[in-house]
Design a protein around this motif. Structure first.
Motif, short mmCIF file in Angstrom:
data_model
loop_
_atom_site.label_atom_id
_atom_site.label_comp_id
_atom_site.label_asym_id
_atom_site.label_seq_id
_atom_site.Cartn_x
_atom_site.Cartn_y
_atom_site.Cartn_z
N UNK A 398 0.82 -1.22 0.00
CA UNK A 398 0.00 0.00 0.00
C UNK A 398 0.84 1.26 0.00
N UNK A 399 0.16 2.39 0.21
CA UNK A 399 0.83 3.70 0.14
C UNK A 399 1.60 3.98 1.42
N UNK A 400 2.78 3.41 1.54
CA UNK A 400 3.59 3.69 2.73
C UNK A 400 4.39 4.97 2.55
N UNK A 401 4.82 5.23 1.32
CA UNK A 401 5.77 6.34 1.12
C UNK A 401 5.15 7.69 1.41
N UNK A 402 3.83 7.83 1.22
CA UNK A 402 3.25 9.17 1.52
C UNK A 402 3.27 9.43 3.03
N UNK A 403 3.21 8.36 3.82
CA UNK A 403 3.32 8.54 5.27
C UNK A 403 4.76 8.93 5.63
N UNK A 404 5.70 8.25 5.03
CA UNK A 404 7.11 8.56 5.32
C UNK A 404 7.42 10.01 4.91
N UNK A 405 6.87 10.42 3.77
CA UNK A 405 7.09 11.80 3.32
C UNK A 405 6.53 12.81 4.31
N UNK A 429 -12.22 7.48 2.54
CA UNK A 429 -11.99 6.03 2.42
C UNK A 429 -10.98 5.60 1.36
N UNK A 430 -10.93 6.23 0.16
CA UNK A 430 -9.94 5.74 -0.82
C UNK A 430 -8.50 6.08 -0.47
N UNK A 431 -8.30 6.92 0.56
CA UNK A 431 -6.94 7.41 0.84
C UNK A 431 -6.36 6.93 2.17
N UNK A 432 -7.22 6.76 3.18
CA UNK A 432 -6.69 6.31 4.47
C UNK A 432 -7.85 5.84 5.35
N UNK A 433 -7.51 5.09 6.41
CA UNK A 433 -8.54 4.82 7.42
C UNK A 433 -8.85 6.13 8.16
#
Ligand SMILES: Cc1cc2nc3c(=O)[nH]c(=O)nc-3n(C[C@H](O)[C@H](O)[C@H](O)COP(=O)(O)OP(=O)(O)OC[C@H]3O[C@@H](n4cnc5c(N)ncnc54)[C@H](O)[C@@H]3O)c2cc1C
Length: 455
Positions: A398-405, A429-433
């Motif tokens: 999943x989208x881990x890198x946007x969290x790291x950024x 919903x399509x982007x995060x819990x």
């Protein structure tokens, strides 16, 4: 004013373009031993895997385009000696048996890095490649398209990207890594996770051998046919790609009396000045300041090279901007698994004498009912003494890198885990819990700190 630039990929090309914009009347000459300038080495794995047909899409700017702007590009011209006392550089015209001196008022060294070649018997056989230059990409892609089996030596980020490239070219690939895990710039638990996740999706397409060493290539005049390993394996191959790391090209600077730093790369200040007046250096040949700890690090990345090339040009043209350093942010991908990090890992923190405290969470990257939901694992690290965030690592489909950024800004601002937990992140919903996994991690981390304070 005569500005001479040595090397012309990311840092050198950027420096040339910026200098011309700042001083349109300056005479700018760029000398490179390469056959191309201004290209995206970062795109080579994606060209090799077949994402696009024409390698020229990797070329950002051609020598002709530079010439149109009044920047003179000298391909296949290697700088062999810097004579700082007379402000000259000795250049060797490759293949022409000719050398000549060029004068400079300002000199920018941007000679980059080169692949490390490990000690493997017969490493110079045909079809044993490194991946750094445009020609490497063209040759590897051609070979991959006609091959069935390959071996990659080294499980760092270029090895991992090459694994994806070769698998997508339907080449059955064995990656050999001498360490117990791959992607060793991550903490061991995250490297282990990367290995587990890649093994899950490997199928018959690839195999990763860790704690294994390639000892010998064997073959004939046509090229490598077999790789022998330390544990006695014999792996039949059509070609091999060496991805065993890079080292900075420092020799020409060192021989001219330019100081190297503690990492072994060229030492520069925030204006990219070396210790010799009117000589600047930038890109993969220099070391950086690691902002989180104000210590030195060598991080040979294209994004750093570009920023440093710009500052070197500004300084050479008399300006006064600075490059304050890097956070250590990096991201890569292998098939559907992304791996990203910023700041310090726990192991790096300990080597710097910092006691880290960390939290690792594995969560959905979106609301669970979304069709493209995937797991991500985030590891958030803080300094046990100050509570300040030190770094973050993210792994997952999943989208881990946007969290790291997101954490990069917190590191720049020097936020504690508790302060970061108050962050107002987006939600749909399509982007995060509803509560983003990163905030989960920050919450648990700040609760750990509350527990320390209470006890
Ligand atoms: C396969 C691959 C994937 C990568 N992916 C990423 C990524 O996703 N993200 C990222 O940030 N970075 C990535 N990088 C790293 C990035 O490409 C480098 O950091 C960047 O190219 C560095 O630019 P540079 O100009 O400092 O040095 P280089 O790219 O090394 O260029 C230096 C140039 O100088 C020439 N030269 C050397 N010595 C001399 C001499 N004596 N005289 C004249 N010329 C000389 C060299 O031939 C070369 O052309 C990747 C690199 C590779 C190889």
């Amino acid at each position: 004013m005569k500005i001479v630039i040595l090397g012309g990929v990311a840092a050198g090309a950027k420096a040339a373009a910026k200098a011309k914009r700042l001083l349109p009347d300056a005479q700018i000459d760029l000398y490179t031993d390469d056959t191309h300038v201004s290209y995206s080495a970062c795109g080579l794995p994606y060209y090799i895997e077949g994402n696009f047909e024409d390698y020229r899409l990797l070329l950002v700017r051609s020598p002709g385009e530079f010439e149109q702007d009044g920047i003179h590009i000298h391909l296949k011209n290697r700088a062999v000696k810097i004579l700082s006392s007379t402000k000259q550089v000795l250049i060797e015209a490759l293949g022409e048996n000719r050398a000549f001196l060029v004068d400079y008022d300002k000199l920018i060294i941007a000679v980059g890095a080169r692949p490390v070649i490990p000690q493997i018997r017969n490493v110079d056989l045909n079809n044993v490649f490194t991946v750094r230059k445009i020609e490497d990409g063209i040759a590897i892609r051609k070979k991959a398209e006609e091959s069935s089996n390959a071996v990659i030596i080294g499980g760092g980020y270029i090895g991992i990207e090459m694994l994806e490239a070769l698998v997508r070219q339907n080449v059955r690939t064995t990656l050999i890594e001498y360490a117990p895990t791959i992607m060793q710039n991550f903490d061991d638990d995250m490297s282990e996770l990367i290995l587990v996740e890649l093994n899950k999706i490997s199928g018959e397409r690839f195999e990763i051998l860790t704690s294994e060493i390639a000892t010998e290539f064997s073959g004939d005049n046509s090229g490598v046919k077999l790789v022998r390993t330390g544990s006695g394996k014999e792996i039949p191959v059509d070609f091999a790609v060496i991805c065993a790391g890079v080292k900075p090209n420092i020799e020409i600077a060192r021989d001219a009396g330019i100081m190297l730093g503690e990492t072994g790369a060229i030492k520069v200040n925030k204006r990219m000045e070396t210790n010799i007046p009117d000589i600047y250096a930038c890109g993969d040949c220099v070391e950086e300041n690691l902002i989180v700890t104000n210590t030195k690090i060598w991080l040979p990345l294209g994004t750093n090279a570009n920023k440093e090339g710009r500052i070197a040009a500004i300084s050479a043209c008399g300006g006064n901007e600075t490059f304050d350093g890097v956070l250590g942010s990096a991201v890569t991908r292998c098939l559907n698994l992304s791996m990203s990090m910023t700041g310090l890992t726990e192991k790096k923190a300990r080597t710097l004498g910092i006691e880290p405290v960390s939290v690792t969470v594995t969560k959905n990257d979106k609301v669970g009912y979304m069709p493209d939901v995937n797991n991500i694992t985030l590891k958030l690290i803080a300094d046990k003494n100050t509570g300040k965030l030190l770094g973050c690592q993210g792994v997952g489909a999943g989208d881990a890198d946007k969290r790291v950024n997101t954490v990069t800004s917190a590191l720049l601002a020097g936020l504690t885990a508790e302060e970061f937990f108050k962050n107002d992140l987006t939600y749909a919903p399509p982007f995060s819990p509803t509560i983003d996994p990163l905030l989960n991690a920050a919450q648990i981390l700040s609760e750990k700190f509350s527990a320390y304070t209470e006890s």
